[in-house]
Motif scaffolding. Structure first.
Motif, PDB file in Angstrom:
ATOM      1  N   LEU A 169      16.434  19.901 -10.132  1.00 18.93           N
ATOM      2  CA  LEU A 169      17.341  20.751 -11.164  1.00 18.93           C
ATOM      3  C   LEU A 169      18.828  21.021 -10.148  1.00 18.93           C
ATOM      4  O   LEU A 169      19.981  20.787 -10.682  1.00 18.93           O
ATOM      5  N   ILE A 170      18.400  21.298  -8.679  1.00 23.24           N
ATOM      6  CA  ILE A 170      19.722  21.524  -7.915  1.00 23.24           C
ATOM      7  C   ILE A 170      20.025  20.495  -6.937  1.00 23.24           C
ATOM      8  O   ILE A 170      21.240  19.736  -7.177  1.00 23.24           O
ATOM      9  N   ALA A 171      19.078  20.136  -6.161  1.00 28.81           N
ATOM     10  CA  ALA A 171      19.445  18.837  -5.159  1.00 28.81           C
ATOM     11  C   ALA A 171      19.662  17.811  -5.968  1.00 28.81           C
ATOM     12  O   ALA A 171      20.832  17.328  -5.702  1.00 28.81           O
ATOM     13  N   VAL A 172      19.134  17.258  -6.858  1.00 27.59           N
ATOM     14  CA  VAL A 172      19.153  16.137  -7.610  1.00 27.59           C
ATOM     15  C   VAL A 172      20.040  16.290  -8.711  1.00 27.59           C
ATOM     16  O   VAL A 172      21.336  15.317  -8.797  1.00 27.59           O
ATOM     17  N   GLY A 173      19.870  17.154  -9.336  1.00 34.62           N
ATOM     18  CA  GLY A 173      20.887  17.344 -10.772  1.00 34.62           C
ATOM     19  C   GLY A 173      22.295  17.514 -10.239  1.00 34.62           C
ATOM     20  O   GLY A 173      23.363  17.114 -10.854  1.00 34.62           O
TER      21      GLY A 173
ATOM     22  N   THR B  30      19.576  12.669 -14.458  1.00 35.89           N
ATOM     23  CA  THR B  30      19.199  13.496 -15.711  1.00 35.89           C
ATOM     24  C   THR B  30      17.798  12.996 -16.197  1.00 35.89           C
ATOM     25  O   THR B  30      17.072  14.291 -16.511  1.00 35.89           O
ATOM     26  N   LEU B  31      17.324  12.222 -15.796  1.00 29.76           N
ATOM     27  CA  LEU B  31      15.918  11.743 -16.207  1.00 29.76           C
ATOM     28  C   LEU B  31      15.104  12.762 -15.029  1.00 29.76           C
ATOM     29  O   LEU B  31      13.957  13.474 -15.597  1.00 29.76           O
ATOM     30  N   ILE B  32      15.299  12.797 -13.922  1.00 27.59           N
ATOM     31  CA  ILE B  32      14.697  13.718 -13.011  1.00 27.59           C
ATOM     32  C   ILE B  32      14.770  15.164 -13.503  1.00 27.59           C
ATOM     33  O   ILE B  32      13.523  15.854 -13.492  1.00 27.59           O
ATOM     34  N   TRP B  33      16.004  15.547 -13.885  1.00 27.97           N
ATOM     35  CA  TRP B  33      16.229  16.827 -14.315  1.00 27.97           C
ATOM     36  C   TRP B  33      15.234  16.983 -15.469  1.00 27.97           C
ATOM     37  O   TRP B  33      14.289  18.261 -15.507  1.00 27.97           O
ATOM     38  N   ALA B  34      15.250  16.355 -16.541  1.00 29.44           N
ATOM     39  CA  ALA B  34      14.436  16.547 -17.712  1.00 29.44           C
ATOM     40  C   ALA B  34      12.862  16.600 -17.289  1.00 29.44           C
ATOM     41  O   ALA B  34      12.127  17.305 -17.730  1.00 29.44           O
ATOM     42  N   CYS B  35      12.405  15.745 -16.278  1.00 29.19           N
ATOM     43  CA  CYS B  35      11.024  15.672 -15.958  1.00 29.19           C
ATOM     44  C   CYS B  35      10.568  16.829 -15.319  1.00 29.19           C
ATOM     45  O   CYS B  35       9.816  17.742 -15.284  1.00 29.19           O
ATOM     46  N   GLY B  36      11.707  17.546 -14.499  1.00 28.91           N
ATOM     47  CA  GLY B  36      11.564  18.791 -13.469  1.00 28.91           C
ATOM     48  C   GLY B  36      11.375  19.786 -14.488  1.00 28.91           C
ATOM     49  O   GLY B  36      10.538  20.992 -14.222  1.00 28.91           O
TER      50      GLY B  36
ATOM     51  N   GLN C  95      14.820  28.771  -5.187  1.00 28.37           N
ATOM     52  CA  GLN C  95      15.114  27.540  -5.625  1.00 28.37           C
ATOM     53  C   GLN C  95      16.441  26.974  -4.917  1.00 28.37           C
ATOM     54  O   GLN C  95      16.811  25.883  -4.864  1.00 28.37           O
ATOM     55  N   MET C  96      17.535  27.884  -5.066  1.00 24.41           N
ATOM     56  CA  MET C  96      18.722  27.562  -4.904  1.00 24.41           C
ATOM     57  C   MET C  96      18.920  27.206  -3.137  1.00 24.41           C
ATOM     58  O   MET C  96      19.647  26.264  -2.881  1.00 24.41           O
ATOM     59  N   LEU C  97      18.052  28.018  -2.416  1.00 21.77           N
ATOM     60  CA  LEU C  97      17.958  28.083  -0.799  1.00 21.77           C
ATOM     61  C   LEU C  97      17.198  26.637  -0.545  1.00 21.77           C
ATOM     62  O   LEU C  97      17.665  25.766   0.233  1.00 21.77           O
ATOM     63  N   VAL C  98      16.037  26.041  -1.419  1.00 17.73           N
ATOM     64  CA  VAL C  98      15.374  24.796  -1.238  1.00 17.73           C
ATOM     65  C   VAL C  98      16.486  23.674  -1.667  1.00 17.73           C
ATOM     66  O   VAL C  98      16.735  22.545  -0.778  1.00 17.73           O
ATOM     67  N   GLY C  99      17.091  23.999  -2.796  1.00 18.01           N
ATOM     68  CA  GLY C  99      18.243  23.017  -3.192  1.00 18.01           C
ATOM     69  C   GLY C  99      19.263  22.713  -2.081  1.00 18.01           C
ATOM     70  O   GLY C  99      19.756  21.579  -1.822  1.00 18.01           O
ATOM     71  N   ALA C 100      19.555  23.972  -1.279  1.00 16.60           N
ATOM     72  CA  ALA C 100      21.010  23.711  -0.456  1.00 16.60           C
ATOM     73  C   ALA C 100      20.334  22.919   0.926  1.00 16.60           C
ATOM     74  O   ALA C 100      20.876  22.426   1.224  1.00 16.60           O
ATOM     75  N   VAL C 101      19.222  23.263   1.280  1.00 14.58           N
ATOM     76  CA  VAL C 101      18.473  22.627   2.326  1.00 14.58           C
ATOM     77  C   VAL C 101      18.708  21.043   2.079  1.00 14.58           C
ATOM     78  O   VAL C 101      19.017  20.339   3.025  1.00 14.58           O
ATOM     79  N   LEU C 102      17.969  20.533   0.913  1.00 14.67           N
ATOM     80  CA  LEU C 102      17.923  19.118   0.526  1.00 14.67           C
ATOM     81  C   LEU C 102      19.556  18.647   0.606  1.00 14.67           C
ATOM     82  O   LEU C 102      19.655  17.366   0.824  1.00 14.67           O
ATOM     83  N   LEU C 103      20.188  19.429   0.051  1.00 15.93           N
ATOM     84  CA  LEU C 103      21.468  18.919  -0.232  1.00 15.93           C
ATOM     85  C   LEU C 103      22.194  18.768   1.469  1.00 15.93           C
ATOM     86  O   LEU C 103      23.138  17.778   1.313  1.00 15.93           O
ATOM     87  N   GLY C 104      21.985  19.719   2.068  1.00 13.51           N
ATOM     88  CA  GLY C 104      22.397  19.510   3.506  1.00 13.51           C
ATOM     89  C   GLY C 104      21.838  18.248   4.181  1.00 13.51           C
ATOM     90  O   GLY C 104      22.590  17.857   4.795  1.00 13.51           O
ATOM     91  N   LEU C 105      20.559  17.897   3.731  1.00 10.31           N
ATOM     92  CA  LEU C 105      19.878  16.665   4.445  1.00 10.31           C
ATOM     93  C   LEU C 105      20.417  15.419   3.689  1.00 10.31           C
ATOM     94  O   LEU C 105      20.819  14.411   4.478  1.00 10.31           O
TER      95      LEU C 105
END
Length: 299
Positions: free
Chosen positions: A82-86, A166-172, A192-202
């Protein structure tokens, strides 16, 4: 959220939908301005690092730092899908596509949500399918009104990234609904936000974004837009969204994706001086009508 009377619950549902409709509808405009000064994945990383940290501090101060083992899977699913991909796909695509076009591409989310429900044996009511068809008609009209005759390779790739996201978001979302609720909803949200932030940083490292970061050179306007994304959007919309996912079907919650293009179009007209044609206004009315049928079909 504590048990509420039917009337109170209805008011909470209306309020929560209003929050996600307006909050996420304005995200595209904020990203549009921030991308002028920040690389895409750095933008997302900073936004969710700040929002996740503020939410975590609130959890600690309120004494709700309660994590159970089953929360870990949900934290990773939400942070990734929802966060890193979406959100990462949204910010990335905003570099190459007009704000309204990115919002229109996100209307594939309700289609994926309904398709997943159907595949899993929950056939949607006829009114929901009829509403989807009408809303899609409105979105097609909006796209035909704003789409250029030709698109470049990066634009086509950006569009593909959004539709895949959006497909990955719906599955998530489906996987999150199958898991136990977080023991502390705000702790789950912050992680969830912090995990998403780490992934976005990568993602930013792989994309070379960090080489172009200049926080000292950010304008006051950009800091204000970042504050808007962090406070009312991230810390206001996401709690409402995750609560709705526990209360109603994902296909109903995902109707925000149909409202976003309408909000983006109106904001472009009001704030950016963009033209609003009669065809565009008709498309907005058709889209909103389709959303109303979906909502009525899921009552």
């Amino acid at each position: 959220m504590p048990t509420a009377t039917p009337r109170a619950r209805s008011l909470l549902l209306i309020g929560a939908f209003a929050v996600i409709y307006l909050g996420w509808g304005t995200t595209y405009l904020a990203n549009h301005f921030l991308l002028k000064e920040l690389p895409p994945f750095v933008l997302g990383c900073l936004r969710f690092t700040l929002a996740g940290s503020l939410a975590f501090i609130w959890v600690v101060l309120s004494g709700k730092l309660q994590l159970q083992h089953s929360d870990l899977g949900g934290v990773f699913i939400g942070g990734l899908a929802l966060i890193a991909v979406g959100q990462g796909a949204l910010i990335y695509a905003n570099q190459f596509l007009p704000t309204g076009m990115v919002a229109m591409l996100y209307t594939t989310l309700p289609l994926w949500s309904v398709a997943l429900e159907w595949v899993l044996g929950e056939r949607p009511p006829v009114w929901v399918l009829f509403g989807l068809a009408i809303a899609c008609t409105g979105i097609v009209l909006l796209m035909s009104n704003g789409l250029e005759t030709s698109a470049s390779g990066p634009q086509l790739f950006a569009g593909l990234v959004v539709v895949s996201a959006t497909l990955i978001w719906a599955c998530g979302v489906w996987m999150l609904r199958q898991r136990p609720a977080f023991r502390s909803s705000w702790l789950g949200l912050s992680l969830q936000m912090l995990v998403g932030a780490v992934l976005l940083g990568l993602f930013g490292v792989m994309h070379g974004d960090w080489q172009h970061l200049d926080l000292a050179g950010l304008s006051q306007q950009s800091w204000l837009w970042m504050a808007y994304l962090v406070l009312p959007v991230s810390l206001g919309v996401y709690p409402a969204y995750f609560w709705l996912l526990r209360e109603v079907r994902p296909s109903l919650v995902s109707t925000f994706a149909f409202i976003n293009p309408v909000v983006a179009l109106l904001l472009g007209y009001l704030l950016l001086g963009e033209q609003l044609s009669a065809l565009a206004m008709l498309a907005c009315v058709i889209t909103l009508g389709g959303v109303m049928l979906i909502i009525l079909g899921r009552r």
